[in-house]
Design an enzyme around this catalytic site. Structure first.
Site, PDB file in Angstrom:
ATOM      1  N   LYS A  71     -43.215 -84.246  -6.427  1.00 28.90           N
ATOM      2  CA  LYS A  71     -44.190 -84.401  -5.918  1.00 28.90           C
ATOM      3  C   LYS A  71     -44.804 -83.777  -5.588  1.00 28.90           C
ATOM      4  CE  LYS A  71     -46.363 -88.087  -4.027  1.00 28.90           C
ATOM      5  NZ  LYS A  71     -46.274 -89.662  -3.504  1.00 28.90           N
ATOM      6  N   SER A  82     -49.056 -93.058  -4.724  1.00 28.66           N
ATOM      7  CA  SER A  82     -49.615 -92.364  -4.530  1.00 28.66           C
ATOM      8  C   SER A  82     -48.623 -90.885  -5.574  1.00 28.66           C
ATOM      9  CB  SER A  82     -49.365 -91.391  -3.622  1.00 28.66           C
ATOM     10  OG  SER A  82     -48.498 -91.395  -2.483  1.00 28.66           O
ATOM     11  N   SER A  98     -45.213 -95.810  -3.003  1.00 25.58           N
ATOM     12  CA  SER A  98     -45.852 -95.100  -3.797  1.00 25.58           C
ATOM     13  C   SER A  98     -44.830 -94.398  -4.924  1.00 25.58           C
ATOM     14  CB  SER A  98     -45.656 -93.875  -3.209  1.00 25.58           C
ATOM     15  OG  SER A  98     -47.217 -94.204  -2.320  1.00 25.58           O
TER      16      SER A  98
END
Length: 504
Positions: A61, A140, A164
């Site tokens: 990420k 996210s 997330s």
């Protein structure tokens, strides 16, 4: 399949699925990377692999620092920033032979539930509704989830502050694991909310998640929130006590939180939940209703605490010490103008600015007692609610007894509940140009994931497919969440394996 063939397939999928926008940056100059995979293949043949992830491609990420690829947090505030070091979790993976497959897209600074708040554009899931419209990939860590779902990598690292990792997993049919707070180092992770941020893992199944977790579940002296070796030994010793060790051979007691059966729960998710519980009962485990009364306040508390920490963490991005500096009169005129007003206005997106303002307000002198302090009290009550229902006591809380105060007949081993209250919404319904789009609607998606985050507990989302009772050709995919006591990560993974990918 050989590691080399698997890597080549992942790289090919990165190209064929580029329109999904899951990866922000990908591997360049493939020759050296493929050579590393060939070496890992040789070690695998010889039985000398460095680890279970040796030669595997792992996406990272883009709020986790990497030395060889830029770290942008999907924000203009960190344009073209390349870290001089790897985050500890990335370094541990590389030392274990894993290869960084690329940096995955996300909501800017991890603030969002649908991966649409990115300067690179929204992440798109392969999943469509019956009208063929693109559905949300969750956020996210939506880029990490889509990259795994489309085999652009073997597994991926994400971050989970309020859900997330778990929410994208539920929306994309992957497995998303948030370990107990402090087990995976946060050193090198760009902070959103320090007391909540947890590095999580997304994989195609529980087995791949377990392999990655085995590599990164290590103490780190550079991270003050990382559990020390002594504390980890203390937790392990508690879990090996006779009363808890017996769970390996005896039926488990599965808790069903009554407060999670909300009116907004969609029929398909409710069906997946009930059938998952029925399946566990058929396996010999027992089902017990439990009450977590304060968790109904958890979402409100979270959206006070997380923005408050974010407003403090992001204050450094002023264009002087960190981040991009904009051009214009406000960027240079002082004292006649504000030195960084223009920079922060241009650098941050609308959702980040919204949360900074929310956090600054809740930390203001007039509002702190009514919002921030009250939210901290709610957080403690949420933790107490969880401690009151688990058979295992909280192993590192001060003043806790060696056994749970709950009578044995009332205590449970794990909780099973939905990950999200409904199926993924259409991306078009979430965008700013939609007059009906509301930030509150997006925040509500975290209602089932936030409580475990506030308490720092291990939680995992696994995909469960439920055949429709109306049309046998139709099926609904939902994420079912397993939550355990702090430090009881192994049991959470064990229960998740029982449910992973089930057609019920």
């Amino acid at each position: 399949m050989s590691l080399l063939r698997e890597a080549e397939r992942c790289i090919a999928n990165q190209g064929s699925h580029a329109t999904l926008n899951a990866l922000i940056t990908t591997l360049q100059h493939l020759g050296p990377w493929l050579e590393r995979v060939r070496d890992a293949d040789t070690r695998r043949t010889q039985g000398t692999s460095k680890s279970a992830v040796d030669g595997r491609l792992i996406a990272i990420k883009d709020n986790i620092c990497t030395r060889d690829l830029p770290t942008t947090c999907a924000s203009n505030a960190l344009d073209k920033f390349t870290s001089p070091f790897n985050a500890t979790a990335v370094q541990q993976l590389e030392e274990a032979g894993a290869i960084v497959a690329g940096k995955s897209n996300l909501d800017e600074f991890g603030m969002g539930s649908h991966s649409i708040n990115s300067r690179f554009g929204p992440v798109r899931s392969l999943r469509r509704n019956r009208d063929g419209e693109s559905l949300s990939a969750g956020g996210s860590s939506g880029g990490s989830a889509v990259a795994v779902a489309t085999a652009q990598c073997y597994a991926a690292l994400g971050t989970d502050t309020g859900g997330s990792v778990r929410l994208p997993a539920a929306y994309t049919g992957t497995v998303g694991f948030k370990p107990s707070y402090g087990l995976i180092s946060r050193w090198g992770v760009v902070a959103y909310a320090n007391s909540l941020d947890t590095v999580g893992i997304i994989g195609k199944d529980v087995s791949s998640v377990r392999e990655v977790f085995g590599v990164v579940n290590r103490p780190d002296s550079r991270d003050p929130t990382s559990l020390s070796s002594f504390t980890r030994s203390r937790i392990d010793s508690h879990l090996r006590s006779p009363a808890l060790a017996a769970r390996a051979t005896s039926p488990l007691k599965i808790g069903v939180p009554l407060e999670y059966n909300i009116s907004e729960l969609s029929p398909s998710v409710l069906r997946a939940w009930s059938r998952s519980l029925a399946y566990m009962r058929r396996q010999g485990h027992t089902i017990h209703p439990v009450s977590l009364p304060t968790t109904t306040l958890a979402l409100s508390a979270y959206y006070v605490l997380a923005p408050a920490e974010a407003s403090s963490n992001l204050a450094k991005y002023d264009g002087v010490r960190y981040g991009t500096r904009s051009e214009g009169p406000n960027s240079a005129t002082f004292p006649s103008g504000y030195l960084y007003a223009s920079t922060r206005g241009v650098g941050f997106g609308s959702e980040v600015k919204r949360r900074i303002l929310l956090g600054a307000f809740s930390l203001s002198a007039d509002a702190m007692d009514n919002y921030f302090i009250q939210a901290q009290r709610v957080r403690r009550l949420v933790q107490h609610d969880f401690d009151a229902v688990f058979r295992a006591h909280q192993p590192i809380a001060s003043g806790q007894p060696e056994t749970n105060t709950n009578p044995e007949k009332d205590a449970v081993d794990v909780l099973i509940c939905p990950t999200a209250p409904s199926s993924p919404p259409r991306i078009s319904s979430l965008m700013d140009h939609n007059p009906r789009a509301s930030p509150l609607d997006a925040y509500m998606n975290d209602v089932f994931t936030v409580p475990a985050s506030l308490a720092g507990l291990p939680a995992i989302s696994v995909p469960v497919t439920v055949e429709s009772t109306i049309d046998s050709r139709d099926a609904d995919l939902a994420g079912i969440q397993v939550i355990g006591q702090y430090g009881d990560d192994s049991l959470v993974l064990k229960v998740a394996e029982l449910l992973d990918g089930r057609h019920l």
